[in-house]
Design a protein around this motif. Structure first.
Motif, short mmCIF file in Angstrom:
data_model
loop_
_atom_site.label_atom_id
_atom_site.label_comp_id
_atom_site.label_asym_id
_atom_site.label_seq_id
_atom_site.Cartn_x
_atom_site.Cartn_y
_atom_site.Cartn_z
N GLY A 225 0.84 -1.20 0.00
CA GLY A 225 0.00 0.00 0.00
C GLY A 225 0.88 1.25 0.00
N HIS A 227 0.73 5.68 -0.05
CA HIS A 227 0.00 6.95 -0.03
C HIS A 227 1.04 8.08 -0.02
CE1 HIS A 227 -2.75 10.18 0.99
NE2 HIS A 227 -3.77 9.34 0.92
N ASP A 241 -2.35 5.61 -9.13
CA ASP A 241 -1.55 4.90 -8.15
C ASP A 241 -0.33 5.67 -7.72
OD1 ASP A 241 -3.30 2.80 -8.05
OD2 ASP A 241 -1.88 1.27 -8.72
N VAL A 244 -2.07 7.33 -4.75
CA VAL A 244 -2.54 6.36 -3.74
C VAL A 244 -2.61 4.98 -4.36
CG1 VAL A 244 -4.35 5.76 -2.11
CG2 VAL A 244 -3.94 8.16 -2.65
N MET A 246 -3.74 1.24 -3.34
CA MET A 246 -4.53 0.61 -2.29
C MET A 246 -4.30 -0.90 -2.20
SD MET A 246 -6.56 2.88 -0.79
CE MET A 246 -7.94 1.91 -0.19
N HIS A 247 -4.51 -1.46 -1.00
CA HIS A 247 -4.67 -2.91 -0.86
C HIS A 247 -6.00 -3.25 -1.54
CE1 HIS A 247 -5.52 -6.81 0.95
NE2 HIS A 247 -4.28 -6.86 1.38
N HIS A 252 -10.91 -0.46 -4.15
CA HIS A 252 -11.06 0.97 -4.39
C HIS A 252 -9.90 1.62 -5.12
CE1 HIS A 252 -14.88 1.82 -2.61
NE2 HIS A 252 -14.64 3.10 -2.52
N GLY A 253 -8.85 0.88 -5.41
CA GLY A 253 -7.68 1.51 -6.01
C GLY A 253 -7.96 2.22 -7.31
N THR A 295 -9.09 10.41 0.10
CA THR A 295 -8.30 9.18 0.14
C THR A 295 -7.78 8.76 1.51
OG1 THR A 295 -6.26 10.42 -0.39
CG2 THR A 295 -7.55 9.51 -2.24
N TYR A 299 -7.90 4.93 2.82
CA TYR A 299 -6.59 4.26 2.79
C TYR A 299 -6.26 3.69 4.16
CZ TYR A 299 -1.54 3.57 2.53
OH TYR A 299 -0.27 3.03 2.61
N THR A 302 -8.80 1.00 5.23
CA THR A 302 -8.55 -0.28 4.56
C THR A 302 -7.39 -1.01 5.22
OG1 THR A 302 -9.39 0.49 2.43
CG2 THR A 302 -7.84 -1.35 2.38
N ASN A 303 -6.33 -0.29 5.56
CA ASN A 303 -5.19 -0.92 6.22
C ASN A 303 -5.57 -1.49 7.58
OD1 ASN A 303 -3.67 -0.23 4.01
ND2 ASN A 303 -2.57 1.45 4.99
#
Length: 366
Positions: A225, A227, A241, A244, A246-247, A252-253, A295, A299, A302-303
């Protein structure tokens, strides 16, 4: 790619959605989250939320082709130069302009330089922008599988102990499968004999989809991941990307990538319509504030989800079982989660900024 409603709207506005084949678009009408070996699940469906679908699954290659056709198709008028077999070797900026040095030795100047060169962006680094990176020490094995049972357009996320198995419904009796494991196990699973792999997936799904059959190669991706700590520098911005990464657990990436393009392009169009500097610090700071707000929560959220649902210690197991039951039985919380994941019911950028000018017809709005 799992697309939210806002992403579909952006693709429609750009003309890319209309380039997709009907068979490439698979609605996700329900979603089920399972923890460990329990039969209890956290369930979402489009009927309770009064939605046509929770989201839509479209193959990545179909999205790329659709955007290419919308941008460079025979009916399009544009002022875009597509340069193939050319790479960027250096970038920089001053108060008056930004510049790029290309692998053929040429140098290009511009008012605003925008980078979208992956979560490991070299241009982001060269422009002095640091990034937070979270190496999950896990890898994803991604493939497509045919099955004899009907998935009923239901996405399934199984947080099995030591392994996560995600199923995303495609058209017909076919699904996209994502197996997430510790990176020390990933290569062995990716190289597992086909029959053994198929039997393993079938068993982990408890036979819900009948017999499983690989219908293509398996691809292995390490999960990191990212950011960016800033999204802008002098006459420079990162999107996609590069801003950001994302996992994939919340899918959602790509959607955040589209959001970054929309936010920045609208600000640029507004400035251009008023003959203002499209690379000004004020414009770029406005983009940064908006995209940071969009974001950062998802972000870090999600983590946290990844950390909780991949921790097999007893306190974490108990915490996630409690979390699932709370989300399942608290209607306002469930509606909030659904709105955040589907981006349906959230105000659009035009609703938030109604005075934005419409884009010229020739400009691809992605």
């Amino acid at each position: 790619m799992a697309l939210t409603h806002q992403s579909v709207e952006l693709m429609q506005q750009s003309g890319a959605w209309g380039q997709l084949r009907e068979e490439d678009i698979a609605p996700i009408c329900a979603a089920r989250v399972v923890d460990g070996d329990s039969d209890y699940s956290l369930d979402f469906d489009n009927q309770r939320q009064d939605l046509e679908a929770l989201g839509y699954l479209v193959p990545n290659h179909a999205i790329r082709q659709a955007y290419f056709e919308a941008t460079f198709g025979t009916d399009q008028q544009h002022s875009i130069t597509l340069m193939t077999e050319t790479s960027v070797t250096d970038v920089g900026s001053c108060d008056e302009h930004a510049w790029v040095v290309l692998s053929d030795g040429s140098r290009v100047q511009c008012d605003l330089l925008v980078s979208a060169d992956s979560r490991f962006s070299e241009t982001r680094r060269k422009m002095g922008i640091a990034a937070m990176m979270n190496d999950f020490s896990r890898s994803a094995i991604v493939c497509r599988m045919d099955h004899t049972g009907d998935h009923e357009q239901t996405a399934i996320e199984c947080f099995h102990y030591g392994r996560t198995l995600a199923l995303l419904p495609m058209a017909g009796n076919r699904s996209s499968i994502v197996v997430t494991v510790g990176s020390d196990e990933a290569e062995a699973i990716q190289k597992m004999p086909e029959a053994e792999f198929e039997a393993d997936i079938e068993q982990r799904l408890k036979g819900q989809l009948g017999s499983m059959k690989l219908c293509g190669p398996r691809h292995l991706y390490p999960l990191v991941g990212v950011h960016a700590k800033r999204f802008v520098a002098r006459r420079f911005a990162v999107i996609g990307d590069a801003a950001v990464g994302m996992h994939p657990v919340t899918a959602h990436g790509f959607n955040l990538g589209l959001k970054s393009q929309e936010t920045l392009s609208k600000a640029v169009l507004k400035a251009a319509a008023k003959s203002q500097d499209i690379g000004s610090s004020g414009l770029l700071e406005g983009y940064q504030r908006s995209h940071m707000l969009a974001t950062r929560p998802i972000y870090h959220g999600t983590n946290l989800v990844v950390g909780l649902f991949t921790d097999d210690r007893l306190p974490a197991k108990l915490a996630r079982k409690l979390t699932m039951r709370l989300a399942n039985n608290c209607a306002p919380l469930k509606q909030l989660i659904t709105a955040k994941l589907t981006e349906k019911g959230l105000p659009s950028l035009r609703e938030r900024l109604p005075d934005l000018p419409a884009a010229p017809a020739w400009l691809p709005r992605f």
